[in-house]
Design an enzyme around this catalytic site. Structure first.
Site, PDB file in Angstrom:
ATOM      1  CG  PHE B  49      -1.980  -1.116   1.087  1.00 48.23           C
ATOM      2  CD1 PHE B  49      -3.148  -0.945   0.354  1.00 48.23           C
ATOM      3  CD2 PHE B  49      -1.731  -2.350   1.677  1.00 48.23           C
ATOM      4  CE1 PHE B  49      -4.056  -1.989   0.234  1.00 48.23           C
ATOM      5  CE2 PHE B  49      -2.638  -3.402   1.556  1.00 48.23           C
ATOM      6  CZ  PHE B  49      -3.800  -3.220   0.838  1.00 48.23           C
ATOM      7  CG  HIS B  50       4.714   1.433  -0.022  1.00 52.17           C
ATOM      8  ND1 HIS B  50       4.588   0.324   0.789  1.00 52.17           N
ATOM      9  CD2 HIS B  50       5.834   1.220  -0.742  1.00 52.17           C
ATOM     10  CE1 HIS B  50       5.595  -0.501   0.578  1.00 52.17           C
ATOM     11  NE2 HIS B  50       6.374   0.001  -0.357  1.00 52.17           N
TER      12      HIS B  50
END
Lengths: 142, 142
Positions: B49-50
């Site tokens: 999630f980046h």
């Protein structure tokens, strides 16, 4: 053991598992030029059976467990690796043998240089000959 | 997908298992300054999630299997990693999410730089904003 050490890495634990980071020169005492990993080894198989003239390596077991036999002309030790946050540093002129790989075991190695067959000593008697002087001069400190 | 690629590494197979070697600049298109690995992840957990601003990475699944969801402002792909001889290269400005880690799965990552929190984009809307121009200008080539 001379030229060997167990290194403890930072283990970032959360509900989502473990993350272990190894930065060259910081977490291992060399520049990482190559990594390699060994998988799918049968439990009765043995690997290694060589020493390096100049290479520095760190061995880490990322899953399952693996035993490492380390030999010098004056000493023999056996170490079980089963923790991804622990690395076994092996410097030059250490004879190593790997065995007792459990099912699904993963051995990761970070190495200080590219692959070079010239850096290997694969004959044990030749190894004893080449390493003798180094270890006799260090034995009083061990 | 732009800035992503599957790399196939040499897999040295013998009766004693598989050995896969990754040399910096040769087998991956960057200098390896850091490696890290993720273990012990519950099957329902998701990680990542980046995106990164500049970092280059290669992700390799060394045991079990792991799924990776890759997103850009114009595309989404899902890749299953379950072969130690296959690496997923992810360059800058790619949003990644990792999920479906099987029991005993091991995700190894080789990275082009030391850890730097400044290089992370952790907010998805901010990511869309930062990546928009790059991907709109590349979309005609995809």
């Amino acid at each position: 053991m001379y030229n060997c050490a167990l290194l403890k890495f930072k283990d970032i634990v959360s509900n989502d598992g473990h993350l272990t980071s190894i930065e060259e020169r910081i977490d291992v005492p060399f520049i990482i030029k190559r990594i390699y990993y060994i998988t799918g080894v049968a439990q009765d198989a043995e690997r290694g059976f060589h020493a390096h003239k100049t290479l520095h390596q760190v061995l880490i077991c990322l899953n399952g467990s693996i035993k490492i036999r380390l030999k010098t002309p004056i000493k023999e030790e056996q170490i079980k690796l089963n923790d991804p946050s622990v690395g076994l540093y092996i410097g030059p002129l250490i004879w190593r043998e790997m065995f007792d790989f459990t099912k699904g075991s993963v051995l990761l190695v970070a190495a200080s240089d590219h692959y070079s067959e010239d850096d290997y000593i694969r004959d044990y008697n030749l190894y004893l000959d080449e390493a003798k002087d180094t270890f006799l001069s260090h034995s009083i400190h061990e």
